[in-house]
Design a protein around this motif. Structure first.
Motif, PDB file in Angstrom:
ATOM      1  N   GLY A  14       1.183 -41.561 -12.096  1.00 40.25           N
ATOM      2  CA  GLY A  14       0.304 -42.689 -12.404  1.00 40.25           C
ATOM      3  C   GLY A  14       0.592 -43.316 -13.748  1.00 40.25           C
ATOM      4  N   ILE A  15       0.843 -42.474 -14.755  1.00 42.13           N
ATOM      5  CA  ILE A  15       1.149 -42.983 -16.100  1.00 42.13           C
ATOM      6  C   ILE A  15       2.467 -43.760 -16.071  1.00 42.13           C
ATOM      7  CG2 ILE A  15       1.565 -42.357 -18.506  1.00 42.13           C
ATOM      8  CD1 ILE A  15      -0.059 -39.755 -17.926  1.00 42.13           C
ATOM      9  N   LEU A  16       3.459 -43.228 -15.357  1.00 38.26           N
ATOM     10  CA  LEU A  16       4.758 -43.907 -15.261  1.00 38.26           C
ATOM     11  C   LEU A  16       4.635 -45.257 -14.565  1.00 38.26           C
ATOM     12  CD1 LEU A  16       7.137 -40.937 -14.309  1.00 38.26           C
ATOM     13  CD2 LEU A  16       6.820 -41.977 -16.562  1.00 38.26           C
ATOM     14  N   LYS A  17       3.867 -45.290 -13.472  1.00 42.65           N
ATOM     15  CA  LYS A  17       3.752 -46.529 -12.701  1.00 42.65           C
ATOM     16  C   LYS A  17       3.012 -47.622 -13.488  1.00 42.65           C
ATOM     17  CE  LYS A  17       6.153 -46.278  -9.003  1.00 42.65           C
ATOM     18  NZ  LYS A  17       5.761 -46.178  -7.618  1.00 42.65           N
TER      19      LYS A  17
ATOM     20  N   GLU B 129       5.566 -39.873 -21.491  1.00 45.38           N
ATOM     21  CA  GLU B 129       6.199 -40.588 -22.603  1.00 45.38           C
ATOM     22  C   GLU B 129       7.633 -40.112 -22.804  1.00 45.38           C
ATOM     23  OE1 GLU B 129       3.562 -40.027 -25.895  1.00 45.38           O
ATOM     24  OE2 GLU B 129       2.042 -41.412 -25.110  1.00 45.38           O
ATOM     25  N   SER B 130       7.844 -38.822 -22.608  1.00 45.54           N
ATOM     26  CA  SER B 130       9.192 -38.267 -22.736  1.00 45.54           C
ATOM     27  C   SER B 130      10.118 -38.854 -21.678  1.00 45.54           C
ATOM     28  CB  SER B 130       9.141 -36.747 -22.611  1.00 45.54           C
ATOM     29  OG  SER B 130      10.393 -36.179 -22.893  1.00 45.54           O
TER      30      SER B 130
ATOM     31  N   GLU C 208       3.317 -48.160 -16.613  1.00 40.84           N
ATOM     32  CA  GLU C 208       4.300 -48.728 -17.542  1.00 40.84           C
ATOM     33  C   GLU C 208       5.464 -49.376 -16.813  1.00 40.84           C
ATOM     34  OE1 GLU C 208       4.119 -48.838 -20.918  1.00 40.84           O
ATOM     35  OE2 GLU C 208       2.092 -48.006 -20.748  1.00 40.84           O
ATOM     36  N   LYS C 209       5.871 -48.782 -15.699  1.00 37.69           N
ATOM     37  CA  LYS C 209       7.056 -49.254 -14.949  1.00 37.69           C
ATOM     38  C   LYS C 209       6.706 -49.349 -13.463  1.00 37.69           C
ATOM     39  CE  LYS C 209      10.448 -48.891 -18.215  1.00 37.69           C
ATOM     40  NZ  LYS C 209      11.503 -49.871 -18.498  1.00 37.69           N
TER      41      LYS C 209
ATOM     42  N   LEU D 191      -1.055 -40.349  -5.972  1.00 33.77           N
ATOM     43  CA  LEU D 191      -0.846 -41.466  -5.048  1.00 33.77           C
ATOM     44  C   LEU D 191      -0.098 -42.634  -5.686  1.00 33.77           C
ATOM     45  CD1 LEU D 191      -4.250 -41.433  -3.133  1.00 33.77           C
ATOM     46  CD2 LEU D 191      -1.990 -40.850  -2.215  1.00 33.77           C
ATOM     47  N   ALA D 192       0.165 -42.543  -6.983  1.00 37.17           N
ATOM     48  CA  ALA D 192       1.026 -43.540  -7.628  1.00 37.17           C
ATOM     49  C   ALA D 192       2.496 -43.262  -7.318  1.00 37.17           C
ATOM     50  CB  ALA D 192       0.794 -43.550  -9.137  1.00 37.17           C
ATOM     51  N   ALA D 193       2.793 -42.027  -6.847  1.00 36.89           N
ATOM     52  CA  ALA D 193       4.168 -41.694  -6.445  1.00 36.89           C
ATOM     53  C   ALA D 193       4.470 -42.355  -5.101  1.00 36.89           C
ATOM     54  CB  ALA D 193       4.339 -40.186  -6.350  1.00 36.89           C
TER      55      ALA D 193
END
Length: 472
Positions: free
Chosen positions: A157-160, A133-134, A162-163, A196-198
Motif C-alpha cells: 500500500g505504501i509503495l502504490k 522507503e528502502s 508513491e508509485k 490489496l494494493a498488491a
C-alpha cells in the motif's frame, strides 16, 4: 514468461535475509541461510542480478556493507543485498510484538494467544514504512517488487501510494485464517487494504485463498470467487494458490549418497530398536508436540506388543526462549516425556528419546532416512516442508501427517490424522508400522513423482508466470 521477465529487474523484499555475516577468528565470514526462500530464489537472483532487501540480523552484518547498507552476495558476480537495520525497540515492537504476538497466533487461529497492544501496531507501521522507503530509494523503471509474508502487509500500500504503476506481489508463507479469527485484529482493515494494493497475492492452498477472499469481501471489496479476483478502491488484485515445494533434486541425490546412507544406518543402529519413529519441530504451540505425545502414550498402552520394539525420537529446536509461555510449554513437554518413559520403559529400552537444542540440518537429515515412520502432527501449518523432505529421501517409510498441515492438501500418499484425536493418532501410528511393504512402495512412488514435478523451481516459476499473466 522468461522473455518478459528478462526485461525487468526483480526486487525481493523479506523479513529474513539470504546471507548473514558473522565473526570467525576476528574475520568476517559470509554464511548462506537455510530455508525454502533462499533455496528457491537465490540462484535466480544471481542469474538475473536482482536486488534483495531484508532485515540484517547477523552479528557482523553491518560491518560488511557499504555506506548505503548494500553489498554483493555471494560475491561480486552475484546480486545486491540491501540490509535494513532495526533498533532494539523496533525488534521488540515489530518483530517479537506485532508479527509474533498478533499476526502469528491469529493466522494459526489461536485467538486467545494474541496480544493486541497499540504500541505493537505503531511499531509495525513504522518498520513497514522503513521497508517501503528502502525500496523506493532503489526503484528503477519496470522493476517487479515481490514482497514476502506477514511481517510486511503494509508495504504494498505504501509503495502504490508513491508509485501507482509499480508492479507488486506478495506471497503469504503461513495459513490465512477464517474471518472469524482475522476479524479480532483491531487493525484488520488496514492490513487488508495494504495487501490489496498488491497486484498479485499467493497462498499455499485453496482453503487459504478462499479465507482471504472472504475476509476481503467482509471489508467491502468486490470479490469474484470463481476468477479469484478482488476489486477494491479502484485496483484489481489476483489471488492464487501456489504451494511451496522443496529442492527435490538435492534430496533425491542425497537418498543415493553412500555417506548419507551410512549415517542413516548409524542412527538406526544407535537406537537398537526394530522400528524408529521420528519427529522434529521448532518449539511452538502450532506444532502439536503435546498432542503428539498423548498419541504416543496411548499407542504404547493400546498396542503393548510394540513396547520394547519401537522408539520415538523427538527433537525440538529452541524458539522464542524469552517468552514465558514457551518456557512453560517446554516444561510440560519434558514432564510428559518423563511420564511416558516412567510408565513403559524396561531393561535398556526407553520409549521416547527427547532432545532439546538447535541441530544443523545435515545432522537431522539421516533421521529422515532412518525413520520407519515420520510423525508430523501440526495443530495447523502453512505447508510443512519437512513432510516433503522426509518422503523425498525415503524408500520404505510412512508419513503420518496432520490433516491441518497445508501439505495434506497435496500429499495423498500420506496417512492423514486429526492430531487432537488421541485414539485415532494411536491407531494411525499402528497402521503405519503395520503397513505392507508393497503399499509403502506404491505410496512413495506417487509421492516422489509429485514432489519432483512440483518442486521449489516449479513454485518460483509458476508464481512469476501467474503474476505476470495478471497484467494481460
Amino acid at each position: 514468461m522468461e522473455a518478459e521477465f528478462d526485461q525487468n529487474r526483480l526486487v525481493l523484499v523479506s523479513n529474513g535475509e539470504p546471507y548473514k555475516h558473522v565473526f570467525e577468528d576476528g574475520n568476517l565470514k559470509l554464511e548462506k541461510m537455510a530455508g525454502g526462500l533462499t533455496t528457491g530464489l537465490d540462484p535466480m537472483m544471481q542469474e538475473d542480478d536482482g536486488l534483495w532487501i531484508a532485515w540484517g540480523r547477523g552479528e557482523a552484518d553491518f560491518e560488511a556493507v557499504d555506506q548505503n547498507n548494500k553489498l554483493r552476495v555471494p560475491d561480486q558476480n552475484g546480486y545486491t543485498l540491501k540490509r535494513i537495520e532495526l533498533s532494539e525497540e523496533e525488534k521488540s515492537g515489530f518483530y517479537y510484538g506485532f508479527s509474533n504476538e498478533i499476526m502469528w497466533p491469529i493466522s494459526h487461529t489461536f485467538i486467545s494467544k494474541a496480544n493486541y497492544k497499540k504500541d505493537y501496531w505503531q511499531s509495525y507501521q513504522q518498520v513497514n514504512q522503513k521497508y517501503a522507503e528502502s525500496v523506493l530509494e532503489e526503484l528503477e523503471d519496470d522493476d517487479l517488487v515481490w514482497i514476502h509474508d506477514y511481517h510486511l502487509t503494509l508495504v504494498p500500500g505504501i509503495l502504490k501510494e508513491e508509485k501507482p504503476e509499480l508492479k507488486t506481489s506478495l506471497f503469504w508463507h503461513i495459513p490465512w485464517p477464517a474471518w472469524e479469527a482475522f476479524r479480532t485484529i483491531p487493525w484488520r482493515r488496514e492490513i487488508l487494504e495494504g495487501m490489496l494494493a498488491a497486484d498479485f497475492l499467493g497462498f499455499h492452498t485453496d482453503l487459504f485463498v478462499y479465507n482471504f477472499l472472504n475476509c476481503a469481501e467482509k471489508i467491502g471489496a468486490e470479490v469474484d470467487f470463481s476468477e479469484r479476483e478482488v476489486y477494491y478502491q479502484g485496483t484489481k488484485t489476483k489471488v492464487e494458490s501456489v504451494p511451496l515445494g522443496i529442492d527435490y533434486q538435492k534430496f533425491d541425490q542425497l537418498s543415493h549418497d553412500e555417506d548419507y546412507l551410512a549415517r542413516a544406518k548409524e542412527v538406526k543402529d544407535h537406537y537398537e530398536t526394530e522400528k524408529l519413529i521420528f519427529a522434529v519441530d521448532r518449539l511452538d504451540y502450532t506444532k502439536g508436540i503435546e498432542e503428539r505425545l498423548e498419541g504416543i502414550d496411548r499407542f504404547f498402552e493400546k498396542y503393548p506388543e510394540y513396547q520394547g520394539r519401537v522408539s520415538f525420537v523427538q527433537r525440538v529446536a529452541p524458539s522464542r526462549t524469552g517468552i514465558e509461555e514457551y518456557q512453560k510449554m517446554k516444561e510440560r513437554i519434558e514432564k510428559k516425556v518423563a511420564e511416558i518413559n516412567g510408565k513403559y520403559q524396561k531393561d535398556q529400552w526407553q520409549p521416547v528419546k527427547y532432545f532439546y537444542g538447535s541441530v544443523p540440518q545435515n545432522e537431522l537429515l539421516p533421521y529422515y532416512k532412518a525413520a520407519d515412520l515420520g510423525l508430523i502432527t501440526a495443530a495447523i501449518d502453512g505447508m510443512n516442508l519437512v513432510a516433503k523432505e522426509y518422503l523425498a529421501v525415503q524408500d520404505s517409510g510412512v508419513l503420518l501427517l496432520s490433516e491441518f498441515a497445508g501439505a495434506a492438501e497435496y500429499l495423498d500418499s500420506a496417512l492423514k490424522v486429526n492430531p487432537y484425536n488421541t485414539e485415532e493418532l494411536a491407531d494411525r501410528i499402528y497402521e503405519g508400522l503395520e503397513m505392507p511393504e508393497s503399499e509403502k512402495k506404491e505410496r512413495l512412488k506417487r509421492a516422489r513423482a509429485d514432489l519432483k514435478e512440483y518442486d521449489i523451481n516449479w513454485w518460483r516459476n509458476y508464481f512469476l508466470e501467474k503474476w505476470l499473466d495478471s497484467y494481460e
